[in-house]
Design an enzyme around this catalytic site. Structure first.
Site, PDB file in Angstrom:
ATOM      1  N   CYS A  78       2.655   1.519  11.571  1.00  0.00           N
ATOM      2  CA  CYS A  78       3.786   2.195  10.923  1.00  0.00           C
ATOM      3  C   CYS A  78       4.394   3.289  11.793  1.00  0.00           C
ATOM      4  O   CYS A  78       5.457   3.800  11.494  1.00  0.00           O
ATOM      5  CB  CYS A  78       3.331   2.786   9.585  1.00  0.00           C
ATOM      6  SG  CYS A  78       2.689   1.546   8.460  1.00  0.00           S
TER       7      CYS A  78
ATOM      8  N   GLN B 130      -7.409  -0.197   4.158  1.00  0.00           N
ATOM      9  CA  GLN B 130      -8.238  -0.750   5.229  1.00  0.00           C
ATOM     10  C   GLN B 130      -9.636  -1.146   4.743  1.00  0.00           C
ATOM     11  O   GLN B 130     -10.290  -1.983   5.356  1.00  0.00           O
ATOM     12  CB  GLN B 130      -8.370   0.263   6.374  1.00  0.00           C
ATOM     13  CG  GLN B 130      -7.085   0.565   7.099  1.00  0.00           C
ATOM     14  CD  GLN B 130      -6.555  -0.605   7.912  1.00  0.00           C
ATOM     15  OE1 GLN B 130      -7.309  -1.478   8.340  1.00  0.00           O
ATOM     16  NE2 GLN B 130      -5.254  -0.633   8.134  1.00  0.00           N
TER      17      GLN B 130
ATOM     18  N   SER C 179      -3.580  -3.402  -0.213  1.00  0.00           N
ATOM     19  CA  SER C 179      -2.451  -4.199   0.274  1.00  0.00           C
ATOM     20  C   SER C 179      -2.962  -5.550   0.744  1.00  0.00           C
ATOM     21  O   SER C 179      -3.888  -5.624   1.550  1.00  0.00           O
ATOM     22  CB  SER C 179      -1.753  -3.472   1.420  1.00  0.00           C
ATOM     23  OG  SER C 179      -0.593  -4.156   1.825  1.00  0.00           O
ATOM     24  N   ALA C 180      -2.347  -6.632   0.259  1.00  0.00           N
ATOM     25  CA  ALA C 180      -2.876  -7.985   0.478  1.00  0.00           C
ATOM     26  C   ALA C 180      -2.897  -8.404   1.937  1.00  0.00           C
ATOM     27  O   ALA C 180      -3.787  -9.145   2.359  1.00  0.00           O
ATOM     28  CB  ALA C 180      -2.052  -8.985  -0.334  1.00  0.00           C
ATOM     29  N   HIS C 181      -1.926  -7.944   2.724  1.00  0.00           N
ATOM     30  CA  HIS C 181      -1.837  -8.470   4.094  1.00  0.00           C
ATOM     31  C   HIS C 181      -2.910  -7.911   5.026  1.00  0.00           C
ATOM     32  O   HIS C 181      -3.004  -8.330   6.183  1.00  0.00           O
ATOM     33  CB  HIS C 181      -0.429  -8.245   4.678  1.00  0.00           C
ATOM     34  CG  HIS C 181      -0.143  -6.855   5.129  1.00  0.00           C
ATOM     35  ND1 HIS C 181      -0.084  -6.492   6.451  1.00  0.00           N
ATOM     36  CD2 HIS C 181       0.137  -5.729   4.429  1.00  0.00           C
ATOM     37  CE1 HIS C 181       0.217  -5.217   6.556  1.00  0.00           C
ATOM     38  NE2 HIS C 181       0.362  -4.723   5.344  1.00  0.00           N
TER      39      HIS C 181
ATOM     40  N   GLY D 236       0.798  -1.219   0.000  1.00  0.00           N
ATOM     41  CA  GLY D 236       0.000   0.000   0.000  1.00  0.00           C
ATOM     42  C   GLY D 236       0.828   1.265   0.000  1.00  0.00           C
ATOM     43  O   GLY D 236       0.479   2.253  -0.643  1.00  0.00           O
ATOM     44  N   SER D 237       1.948   1.270   0.711  1.00  0.00           N
ATOM     45  CA  SER D 237       2.788   2.471   0.776  1.00  0.00           C
ATOM     46  C   SER D 237       3.364   2.807  -0.589  1.00  0.00           C
ATOM     47  O   SER D 237       3.413   3.977  -0.984  1.00  0.00           O
ATOM     48  CB  SER D 237       3.919   2.287   1.784  1.00  0.00           C
ATOM     49  OG  SER D 237       3.414   2.245   3.106  1.00  0.00           O
TER      50      SER D 237
ATOM     51  N   ASN E 287      -7.307   4.123   9.029  1.00  0.00           N
ATOM     52  CA  ASN E 287      -6.635   2.961   9.598  1.00  0.00           C
ATOM     53  C   ASN E 287      -6.597   2.968  11.120  1.00  0.00           C
ATOM     54  O   ASN E 287      -6.443   1.920  11.740  1.00  0.00           O
ATOM     55  CB  ASN E 287      -5.204   2.855   9.051  1.00  0.00           C
ATOM     56  CG  ASN E 287      -4.411   4.124   9.269  1.00  0.00           C
ATOM     57  OD1 ASN E 287      -4.848   5.218   8.918  1.00  0.00           O
ATOM     58  ND2 ASN E 287      -3.232   4.005   9.858  1.00  0.00           N
TER      59      ASN E 287
END
Length: 392
Positions: free
Chosen positions: A326, A180, A200-202, A72-73, A152
């Site tokens: 983060c 999110q 983002s997959a995780h 995502g970042s 988030n």
């Protein structure tokens, strides 16, 4: 063995067994480089394209509009820098909010040093933007509006459809950081007038280190990473095939039973909020009471430090956070909590518990039971709490 309860699903999620099983062959017998012309490479190429199609289907996009990233970042960085430098002839003004993820905020700050203008919109006490303030912020130099789909930290869901309509009416590209939101909210990029979307997959039971960016056909955006011709010349670097395969499987699974998933999490979320409020005084729910992510519980506990609360919970086998993973090393209070108007001393006492598919109803009472004891113990050592009791 001590009971272990994981309630930090906004930070990352457990990879589901089915996802891992789908990934494993691409580490061993199906290890070809997707750019290779022989059959082993073609096998990997087909797997990447199959995952691309699954992701496109999940958000109502076209397959050719999905580009894989390292997370995502990277996707957020690519959007802001890519649109900024790709549209210099049109303007140099970007609109975002004060409650974005740091991947977005720090990229905007970087661009400000390069001569770009950035407007950071305020939010109300729930974390929602004012659509009228957004309209007033638009100038003839505005090239991008970037507003997070769901926060988030506090879970607040923005009026994305209305924002998209404003951007479309003014012929401005609209990006949303949906890291999110994906896996928690049904999203149709066409219905919502979204031009660019990060994921983002995780965050939805897939592997770490892989994400995707939706780029609507016709959006002018420069590449972030130069090199080979991968991702149709837009994102160089050999594709992370096992993780891309896992991402495709994960997003397919989560949208197969999204309503059931959401109903279960909302029930547990509301129950956890009520149990905490009923058993502990001087607590505050952060974020919108209803326009929030299904599994998000973010609360401030007055007179104590969030870090002490987290460490005490960890000793009891409970994993939570005080905000974004983060920024977990930072001693400063959350920029999101400050933006919604909380004073430093209250913002420092925040706790985020985020529920997911692997949480069970019976965990809630255990968490609240431990939380009650921990808060009481920490407050008994707090000079602020002693002063408060003396004054009241």
């Amino acid at each position: 063995m001590k009971k272990y309860i994981y309630m930090d699903n906004a930070a990352t999620t457990q990879v589901k067994k089915e996802v891992l099983e789908e990934m494993l062959p691409y580490f061993t017998e199906k290890y070809g480089n997707p750019s290779s012309v022989y059959s082993l490479g073609s096998q990997s190429r087909r797997a990447v394209e199959d995952a691309r199609e699954k992701i496109a289907n999940a958000i109502g996009a076209e397959k050719r509009e999905i580009f894989f990233t390292g997370g995502g970042s990277e996707a957020d960085n690519w959007v802001v820098k890519g649109v900024a430098y790709g549209n210099l002839k049109k303007g140099n003004h970007i609109i975002t909010t004060k409650v974005e993820h740091h991947a977005l905020l720090h990229t905007c700050e970087y661009l400000e040093k390069k001569g770009f203008d950035v407007t950071y919109l305020d939010v109300d006490e729930y974390g929602l933007i004012d659509l009228e303030q957004l309209k007033k912020a638009i100038t003839d130099k505005t090239i991008l509006i970037s507003i997070m789909f769901a926060n988030n930290e506090i879970g607040t869901i923005q009026p994305i459809k209305e924002i998209g309509a404003i951007a479309k009416e003014n012929k401005i590209f609209f990006h949303t950081d949906a890291v999110q939101a994906i896996g928690n909210i049904k999203i149709d990029v066409n219905e919502l007038n979204i031009d660019l979307l990060s994921m983002s997959a995780h965050k939805f039971y897939g592997p770490k280190g892989v994400g995707a960016l939706f780029i609507r056909q016709g959006v002018k955006i420069d590449p972030l990473i130069a090199g080979g011709a991968q991702e149709r010349n837009r994102r160089a670097g050999t594709e992370n095939v096992p993780s891309i395969v896992g991402m495709g499987k994960a997003i397919e699974m989560v949208y197969e039973n999204l309503d059931e998933h959401n109903n279960r999490l909302i029930k547990m979320r509301d129950s956890l909020i009520e149990k905490i409020k009923s058993n502990i005084d001087h607590v505050r729910l952060n974020g919108h009471p209803t326009k929030r992510l299904p599994g998000n519980v973010n609360m401030c506990f007055q007179f104590i430090e969030g870090e002490s609360l987290l460490l005490s919970l960890d000793l009891e086998g409970i994993a939570g956070s005080s905000g974004s993973a983060c920024t977990s090393g930072s001693l400063d209070p959350s920029h999101v909590l400050l933006a919604i108007g909380l004073p430093h001393e209250i913002a420092h006492g925040s706790l985020r518990l985020t529920l997911g598919d692997f949480n069970e109803e019976d965990e809630l009472d255990y968490v609240v039971e431990k939380l009650v004891k921990i808060v009481a113990r920490l407050r008994s050592m707090s000079p602020l709490y002693e002063k408060f009791k003396e004054a009241n």
